[in-house]
Design a protein around this motif. Structure first.
Motif, PDB file in Angstrom:
ATOM      1  N   LEU A 121       0.932 -13.432   2.706  1.00 11.40           N
ATOM      2  CA  LEU A 121       0.840 -12.824   1.373  1.00 11.40           C
ATOM      3  C   LEU A 121      -0.614 -12.690   0.943  1.00 11.40           C
ATOM      4  O   LEU A 121      -0.999 -11.685   0.331  1.00 11.40           O
ATOM      5  N   VAL A 122      -1.427 -13.710   1.226  1.00 11.09           N
ATOM      6  CA  VAL A 122      -2.853 -13.649   0.882  1.00 11.09           C
ATOM      7  C   VAL A 122      -3.538 -12.531   1.656  1.00 11.09           C
ATOM      8  O   VAL A 122      -4.335 -11.766   1.108  1.00 11.09           O
ATOM      9  N   GLU A 123      -3.203 -12.415   2.936  1.00  5.93           N
ATOM     10  CA  GLU A 123      -3.802 -11.373   3.775  1.00  5.93           C
ATOM     11  C   GLU A 123      -3.387  -9.979   3.315  1.00  5.93           C
ATOM     12  O   GLU A 123      -4.206  -9.054   3.257  1.00  5.93           O
ATOM     13  N   LEU A 129      -5.102 -17.384  -2.782  1.00  9.95           N
ATOM     14  CA  LEU A 129      -3.788 -17.921  -3.148  1.00  9.95           C
ATOM     15  C   LEU A 129      -3.731 -18.284  -4.627  1.00  9.95           C
ATOM     16  O   LEU A 129      -2.711 -18.047  -5.288  1.00  9.95           O
ATOM     17  N   ASP A 130      -4.816 -18.828  -5.167  1.00 10.42           N
ATOM     18  CA  ASP A 130      -4.844 -19.178  -6.589  1.00 10.42           C
ATOM     19  C   ASP A 130      -4.701 -17.932  -7.459  1.00 10.42           C
ATOM     20  O   ASP A 130      -4.003 -17.943  -8.483  1.00 10.42           O
ATOM     21  N   CYS A 192       3.557  -8.603  -3.706  1.00  7.99           N
ATOM     22  CA  CYS A 192       3.236  -9.895  -3.081  1.00  7.99           C
ATOM     23  C   CYS A 192       3.513 -11.047  -4.043  1.00  7.99           C
ATOM     24  O   CYS A 192       4.022 -12.102  -3.632  1.00  7.99           O
ATOM     25  N   ALA A 193       3.192 -10.863  -5.306  1.00 12.90           N
ATOM     26  CA  ALA A 193       3.430 -11.909  -6.310  1.00 12.90           C
ATOM     27  C   ALA A 193       4.925 -12.143  -6.504  1.00 12.90           C
ATOM     28  O   ALA A 193       5.376 -13.291  -6.647  1.00 12.90           O
ATOM     29  N   ILE A 194       5.689 -11.049  -6.516  1.00 10.35           N
ATOM     30  CA  ILE A 194       7.147 -11.183  -6.669  1.00 10.35           C
ATOM     31  C   ILE A 194       7.740 -11.883  -5.453  1.00 10.35           C
ATOM     32  O   ILE A 194       8.616 -12.748  -5.590  1.00 10.35           O
ATOM     33  N   SER A 195       7.277 -11.520  -4.270  1.00 12.85           N
ATOM     34  CA  SER A 195       7.751 -12.189  -3.046  1.00 12.85           C
ATOM     35  C   SER A 195       7.452 -13.677  -3.099  1.00 12.85           C
ATOM     36  O   SER A 195       8.273 -14.516  -2.701  1.00 12.85           O
ATOM     37  N   TYR A 196       6.259 -14.014  -3.611  1.00  9.65           N
ATOM     38  CA  TYR A 196       5.869 -15.422  -3.741  1.00  9.65           C
ATOM     39  C   TYR A 196       6.831 -16.161  -4.675  1.00  9.65           C
ATOM     40  O   TYR A 196       7.273 -17.281  -4.379  1.00  9.65           O
TER      41      TYR A 196
END
Length: 638
Positions: A121-123, A129-130, A192-196
């Motif tokens: 997700l970061v990539e 990540l923060d 990506c945020a929603i997946s997280y």
């Protein structure tokens, strides 16, 4: 659900059994096999598969020309009707299952695309990540406005009260909103945020992700997708091969040919290893007047069937079921003596089904001598008492009155319609002349009190009594508490399974017969569990018992076991051995049987049965609680 099924054994002369076997095995079962085949080859089959249902009239149309086919002539008319009904039932269940499996597959594929590790997700997002967590918190605050207020007042009583009131239903609503938001946006960072959020249970996870656990979780999902894909490609309703013709055909092909690929080899192996039923399909009698009850010269209850009137069958049953068969006889005698002043729509018996049952130990001899006949009867438990009968009578009277009103509203009626209304009025008069029944007050529970029953691998059943309005748990009951002094039977049954498993393995090594019969200890324990669950529901005046939907229970269990096995080793043999040992080490249980017994006992008592999806994660107690709360809140949605 107020209907339950009771069973008895039918005993008849050898000539009657022989004649019935010939009708069912040589005529009716081949007819059903042919209908199953014709439906699967219909041009619209794939369309029905996508819709998840088929037009029920199509089976009747396919059956009409088969009635004059020389292969199937000679059956009673009831047998043709039964074959049509059974094929419709098989395909109705199959199409619904395929549609559900297809929906599950699509959902799991979509989730697999979204399920990425924190590193991925970061990539993908291009931020730290923060920063990703901050973005996820913003999205969470937008979808749950109260979440901000709760964060700002950590020590406030209102915040604590709000936090306690949260339940699985709100979590599922949030998950649903997040999935919708993911599909409605093209922004890479938002996705990506929603997946997280979704992979962390709609929460911000401050801890570092365990790469090993994540890999196991992802592999478990991949296994589920593989198994669902395989099911959708290979499973089509098959008939019963009583002559082993298909097995012989497969072994000839496998002996003289080399498989072109692994898939073909597996299909041959599956065909050779598949244990087809050795008894014919059952014959259903959908109306209660198709069965005639009487007593023979020895005072034993007997029954005759429409289309088989020259044969009579004696009823042999357990003392727990005897009163039901006495009631069937009484109902028919009362109607006969009153010269049809009573309606058969108030008979306690609703329908029946004749079936051959295989003996556990294969015997030598003619099949009609080795196997035995059974009669399954569907009864409405409400029609046992005066209060329940009045309830059914009011429902039927209202339905008939509505039908008459709708028919009259059409205007000028033809002779056929007038005759129909006359019959309905006659039925209405007879319904208002009830059968003599014993008196018993109807059970009245509190609708907001629910008994959630979670099922699991190591603990077959766990109970939570929940107040749906507050989400508060009144009490929990573990499997040990439910069984009490009989808990030792659970360990005894487990030891017996271990012993039989070992005996079966030894027999397989020696190429000896390995079909060992088991005692009925499992069913007995299920009855004890069901009895205690009903008693608890009555103690707390519960309005309903919530049972889990078992549609994908097997897949969840299998995927969980296989995923654990793959974590142990990369070698397939080691994985298989671990999976086998794990299955043996936990309680192997027939969840369907337990649910069936609970449903049956609840129907007799008058307690409503509800169903909900059991959560995957959490302790057995938490699963039971969430099960009850989900069922309560689904009422509001529906």
């Amino acid at each position: 659900m107020s209907q339950i099924t009771i069973q008895c054994r039918l005993v008849a002369s050898e000539s009657s059994r022989h004649q019935l076997w010939k009708l069912m095995a040589e005529l009716n079962t081949p007819l059903i096999n042919e209908l199953l085949c014709q439906v699967s080859q219909h041009p619209e089959f794939e369309t029905w598969r996508q819709k998840g249902k088929h037009p029920t009239g199509i089976v009747k149309e396919l059956c009409l020309p088969l009635k004059i086919d020389p292969r199937f002539i000679g059956q009673p008319g009831r047998f043709y009707t039964s074959a049509t009904t059974l094929v419709n039932y098989i395909y109705k269940s199959w199409f619904a299952l395929m549609k559900r499996s297809q929906s599950q597959l699509e959902g799991k594929i979509r989730w697999l695309e979204m399920l990425n590790s924190d590193v991925e997700l970061v990539e993908t997002s291009g931020i730290s990540l923060d920063s990703l967590r901050i973005k996820a918190a913003e999205i969470l605050a937008q979808l749950t406005p109260l979440n901000t207020a709760e964060t700002q007042s950590k020590n406030g009583k209102k915040a604590k009260k709000y936090k306690k009131s949260q339940n699985s239903v709100s979590d599922r609503s949030l998950s649903k909103n997040l999935f919708e938001a993911y599909g409605n946006t093209e922004d890479n960072l938002t996705r990506c945020a929603i997946s997280y959020l979704l992979k962390n249970g709609c929460k911000i996870n401050e801890k570092e992700e365990d790469a090993k656990k994540f890999a196991q979780r992802r592999r478990k999902l991949e296994i589920q997708i593989e198994r669902l894909t395989e099911q959708l490609e290979t499973r089509i309703p098959k008939g019963r091969d009583l002559t082993d013709a298909k097995w012989l055909e497969t072994i000839v092909v496998a002996t003289h040919n080399v498989p072109t690929n692994e898939s073909e080899a597996k299909s041959w192996q599956a065909s050779l290893l598949r244990q087809s039923s050795k008894v014919p399909f059952p014959v259903a009698y959908e109306t209660n007047e198709d069965m005639t009850w009487f007593k023979n010269q020895f005072g034993r209850i007997c029954v005759k069937f429409n289309g088989l009137s020259e044969h009579s069958f004696q009823v042999y049953c357990d003392s727990r079921q005897l009163h039901w068969f006495k009631r069937f006889l009484e109902d028919q005698q009362i109607k006969k003596n009153s010269k049809n002043q009573h309606s058969s729509s108030l008979f306690t018996l609703r329908s029946g089904r004749i079936a051959w049952q295989e003996e556990e130990e294969e015997g030598k001899g003619d099949p009609w001598k080795v196997n035995h006949l059974a009669l399954y009867c569907s009864v409405d438990t409400r029609l046992w008492t005066t209060e329940g009968t009045n309830q059914v009578r009011e429902e039927k009277a209202e339905e008939i009155a509505k039908t008459i009103t709708n028919t009259k509203a059409k205007g000028k009626l033809n002779e056929k319609q007038q005759a129909y209304i006359k019959r309905k009025n006659s039925t209405l008069d007879r319904i208002n002349n009830p059968f003599p029944r014993p008196t018993k007050p109807l059970y009245k529970g509190q609708s907001h009190i629910l008994v959630g029953v979670s099922l699991g691998l190591e603990k077959p059943a766990t109970v939570a009594i929940v107040d749906g309005t507050t989400g508060k748990v009144l009490t929990y009951c573990s499997i040990r508490q439910l069984l009490g002094e009989n808990y030792k039977l659970l360990n005894r049954q487990r030891q017996q399974k271990h012993y039989l498993s070992h005996q079966r393995q030894v027999a397989q090594t020696l190429a000896a017969p390995n079909q060992f019969g088991e005692s009925e200890s499992g069913e007995y324990i299920d009855r004890l569990l069901a009895k205690e669950i009903i008693a608890i529901a009555q103690t707390y005046s519960a309005g309903s018992i919530v049972l889990p939907k078992l549609g994908d229970m097997r897949e969840k269990v299998q995927s969980e076991i296989q995923s654990k096995a793959e974590q142990k080793s990369e070698l397939l043999e080691v994985q298989k051995q671990y999976a086998k040992q794990y299955r043996v080490s936990v309680h192997q249980w027939s969840y369907g049987r337990l649910i069936s017994i609970v449903q049956s006992q609840a129907a007799k008592t008058g307690i409503v049965i509800e169903e909900a999806k059991q959560p995957i994660r959490g302790s057995p107690q938490e699963k039971a609680k969430e099960l009850a709360i989900a069922a309560y809140h689904s009422r509001k949605i529906n």
